[in-house]
Scaffold this active site. Structure first.
Site, PDB file in Angstrom:
ATOM      1  N   ASP A  35       0.841  -1.199   0.000  1.00  0.00           N
ATOM      2  CA  ASP A  35       0.000   0.000   0.000  1.00  0.00           C
ATOM      3  C   ASP A  35       0.876   1.249   0.000  1.00  0.00           C
ATOM      4  OD1 ASP A  35      -2.764  -0.946   0.098  1.00  0.00           O
ATOM      5  OD2 ASP A  35      -2.221  -1.800   2.036  1.00  0.00           O
ATOM      6  N   GLY A 144      -7.014   4.057   3.443  1.00  0.00           N
ATOM      7  CA  GLY A 144      -6.131   4.955   4.159  1.00  0.00           C
ATOM      8  C   GLY A 144      -5.610   4.438   5.478  1.00  0.00           C
ATOM      9  N   ASP A 175     -10.290  -6.333  -0.328  1.00  0.00           N
ATOM     10  CA  ASP A 175      -9.299  -5.621   0.487  1.00  0.00           C
ATOM     11  C   ASP A 175     -10.021  -4.869   1.601  1.00  0.00           C
ATOM     12  OD1 ASP A 175      -7.058  -4.431   1.515  1.00  0.00           O
ATOM     13  OD2 ASP A 175      -6.694  -3.116  -0.196  1.00  0.00           O
ATOM     14  N   GLY A 197      -4.914  -8.476   6.622  1.00  0.00           N
ATOM     15  CA  GLY A 197      -4.251  -7.492   7.474  1.00  0.00           C
ATOM     16  C   GLY A 197      -4.357  -7.873   8.927  1.00  0.00           C
TER      17      GLY A 197
END
Length: 220
Positions: A35, A144, A175, A197
């Site tokens: 990212d 973000g 995602d 994640g």
């Protein structure tokens, strides 16, 4: 059931990035998700060009580079010069005046072109780009920051994209806030891969190989 698992490297332990890369690789991860954030397109700074270049040098596995930056066309060659043929590069259509031009540069460099679509981006606005790209990265959270809550209405968007999968010859990836129940629901429907994640992979207090093995052995 076959589906890809990508490690979101912005969530990795940067005290020893080499160790993280090797343990994820040995644990059976399919690719490394990178990212890149510029603090303008999204309100955060994440991984840098140097982080990406290091991970590229440390593994033979593919990279999935997610450019969350304004006007990627202005610097796309800089990123492409550090990648290998067959790596994937995603851009956000809203971040570029002429996204198809940027996507063509990605194609010309031998990379896999992709677009990332935010929760508020409608499928209708990206329909023509679906004829250009090979992958669509669907953000189930606002981009973000890691650790955000899943936005339920994104599921309807994925259902619409899956209906276009064969016609447009695209693969669809998830995602954001990816948990086991999301994989159990959407892998059978045709989602090709999931970015992992802090919800499922990082910070689980057990080896990456065990976590990845548990995901592979989910009961569908």
């Amino acid at each position: 059931m076959q589906f890809e698992l990508m490690a979101s490297m912005m969530c990795a332990n940067y005290c020893n990035l080499e160790k993280e890369v090797h343990e994820l690789e040995q644990g059976g991860i399919d690719s490394f998700h990178i990212d890149i954030m510029d603090g303008r397109y999204v309100p955060n700074f994440a991984m840098s060009l140097n982080d990406m270049a290091y991970i590229r040098s440390a593994t033979k596995l593919p990279l999935d580079v997610h450019l969350m930056i304004e006007h990627p066309n202005n610097m796309i060659e800089l990123f492409l010069s550090h990648l290998r043929r067959g790596d994937t590069v995603y851009i956000h259509p809203e971040a570029e005046y002429h996204p198809s031009t940027t996507l063509q540069k990605i194609i010309n460099a031998g990379m896999i072109p992709g677009i990332a679509i935010n929760p508020g981006t409608s499928i209708e606005t990206i329909m023509e780009m679906l004829r250009i790209v090979k992958k669509v990265l669907v953000m189930s959270v606002n981009p973000g920051n890691a650790g955000q809550m899943y936005l339920p209405y994104v599921g309807k968007k994925i259902t619409k994209l899956l209906a276009l999968k064969d016609e447009m010859d695209i693969e669809i990836y998830w995602d954001g806030a990816c948990s086991s129940d999301k994989i159990l629901e959407y892998a059978p429907k045709g989602v090709s891969g999931f970015v992992l994640g802090t919800t499922l992979l990082f910070g689980q207090k057990k080896p990456y190989g065990e976590v990845i093995k548990d995901i592979r052995e989910l009961k569908f």
